[in-house]
Design an enzyme around this catalytic site. Structure first.
Site, PDB file in Angstrom:
ATOM      1  CG  HIS A  48      -0.327  -0.001   2.611  1.00 14.96           C
ATOM      2  ND1 HIS A  48      -0.171  -1.108   3.416  1.00 14.96           N
ATOM      3  CD2 HIS A  48       0.462   0.975   3.170  1.00 14.96           C
ATOM      4  CE1 HIS A  48       0.403  -0.823   4.301  1.00 14.96           C
ATOM      5  NE2 HIS A  48       1.022   0.332   4.383  1.00 14.96           N
TER       6      HIS A  48
HETATM    7  C1  T46 Z   1       2.735   0.507   7.056  1.00 15.61           C
HETATM    8  C2  T46 Z   1       3.535  -0.817   7.292  1.00 15.61           C
HETATM    9  C3  T46 Z   1       4.998  -0.610   7.606  1.00 15.61           C
HETATM   10  C4  T46 Z   1      -4.746  -0.228  13.241  1.00 15.61           C
HETATM   11  O1  T46 Z   1      -6.002  -0.504  13.399  1.00 15.61           O
HETATM   12  N1  T46 Z   1      -4.021   0.818  13.703  1.00 15.61           N
HETATM   13  C5  T46 Z   1      -2.767   1.023  13.143  1.00 15.61           C
HETATM   14  O2  T46 Z   1      -1.992   1.740  13.746  1.00 15.61           O
HETATM   15  C6  T46 Z   1      -2.385  -0.074  12.197  1.00 15.61           C
HETATM   16  C7  T46 Z   1      -0.834   0.281  11.722  1.00 15.61           C
HETATM   17  C8  T46 Z   1      -3.065  -0.795  11.614  1.00 15.61           C
HETATM   18  N2  T46 Z   1      -4.412  -1.379  11.991  1.00 15.61           N
HETATM   19  C9  T46 Z   1      -5.240  -2.176  11.498  1.00 15.61           C
HETATM   20  C10 T46 Z   1      -5.722  -1.832  10.134  1.00 15.61           C
HETATM   21  C11 T46 Z   1      -5.514  -3.454   9.810  1.00 15.61           C
HETATM   22  O3  T46 Z   1      -6.937  -3.875   9.750  1.00 15.61           O
HETATM   23  O4  T46 Z   1      -4.418  -3.430  11.836  1.00 15.61           O
HETATM   24  C12 T46 Z   1      -4.677  -4.330  10.644  1.00 15.61           C
HETATM   25  C13 T46 Z   1      -3.300  -4.582   9.875  1.00 15.61           C
HETATM   26  O5  T46 Z   1      -2.868  -3.545   9.048  1.00 15.61           O
HETATM   27  P1  T46 Z   1      -2.161  -3.510   7.776  1.00 15.61           P
HETATM   28  O6  T46 Z   1      -2.703  -4.582   6.885  1.00 15.61           O
HETATM   29  O7  T46 Z   1      -1.996  -1.990   7.186  1.00 15.61           O
HETATM   30  O8  T46 Z   1      -0.587  -3.946   8.231  1.00 15.61           O
HETATM   31  P2  T46 Z   1       0.657  -3.834   7.159  1.00 15.61           P
HETATM   32  O9  T46 Z   1       1.685  -4.524   7.917  1.00 15.61           O
HETATM   33  O10 T46 Z   1       0.293  -4.307   5.974  1.00 15.61           O
HETATM   34  O11 T46 Z   1       1.024  -2.207   7.121  1.00 15.61           O
HETATM   35  C14 T46 Z   1       1.373  -1.490   8.347  1.00 15.61           C
HETATM   36  C15 T46 Z   1       0.880  -0.216   8.383  1.00 15.61           C
HETATM   37  O12 T46 Z   1      -0.619  -0.369   8.278  1.00 15.61           O
HETATM   38  C16 T46 Z   1       1.379   0.657   7.502  1.00 15.61           C
HETATM   39  O13 T46 Z   1       1.001   2.137   7.563  1.00 15.61           O
HETATM   40  O14 T46 Z   1       3.428   1.583   6.294  1.00 15.61           O
HETATM   41  O15 T46 Z   1       2.893  -1.489   8.504  1.00 15.61           O
END
Ligand code: T46
Length: 136
Positions: free
Chosen positions: A52
């Site tokens: 993303h």
């Molecule tokens: C990034 C990379 C390095 C929350 O509710 N609060 C938060 O602060 C974050 C970061 C995520 N979430 C929720 C959103 C999703 O339902 O946690 C779940 C997993 O998040 P995501 O799929 O976006 O995780 P990654 O590892 O793909 O990405 C994360 C960060 O979201 C992103 O900003 O740069 O780590």
């Protein structure tokens, strides 16, 4: 491309087995204020997360344990940065598509972010990302 690899100040104890202490200070080591800290942990090796971009969010990434490969894409340029010691930090500015390969089991990725969580700041579709950056 708007990213920067930084060296995180690390102090090693003179005595054996006491390890090191790494420190990052707001206002000195990276160009934004921190509103949120989160970390990803417990992954299996070679898992890929991310995929993303963010519209406004600035982040500092560091990996205190294990190794992660951060693949960045501005829409016109690509770069890869490996965070494989606690002494490396990666500043990522907005509008870069990122995929993170968790290269080893149980690698830990810590993130200091400039804003609180806001799903509206995410672009999770690559075609939409290309359209967004081409219109800036
Ligand atoms: C990034 C990379 C390095 C929350 O509710 N609060 C938060 O602060 C974050 C970061 C995520 N979430 C929720 C959103 C999703 O339902 O946690 C779940 C997993 O998040 P995501 O799929 O976006 O995780 P990654 O590892 O793909 O990405 C994360 C960060 O979201 C992103 O900003 O740069 O780590």
């Amino acid at each position: 491309m708007q990213y920067q690899l930084i060296k995180i100040k690390t102090l090693y104890a003179e005595e054996d087995n006491l390890g090191g202490l790494s420190v990052i200070e707001e206002g000195r080591d990276f160009p934004f204020n921190i509103k949120r800290i989160y970390y990803v942990h417990g992954t299996k090796g070679q898992v890929i997360r991310g995929n993303h971009a963010h519209k406004k969010l600035k982040q500092l990434l560091f990996c205190p344990f294990g190794s992660v490969k951060v693949c960045l894409d501005s829409g016109t340029e690509k770069a890869e940065v490996t965070l494989d010691t606690p002494e490396k930090g990666l500043i990522i500015m907005p509008c870069l598509w990122r995929s993170i390969v968790y290269a080893e089991d149980n690698s830990v990725l810590c993130v200091a972010a400039s804003e609180c969580y806001d799903e509206d700041d995410y672009i999770r579709d690559y075609a939409e990302f290309l359209e967004y950056v081409s219109g800036r």
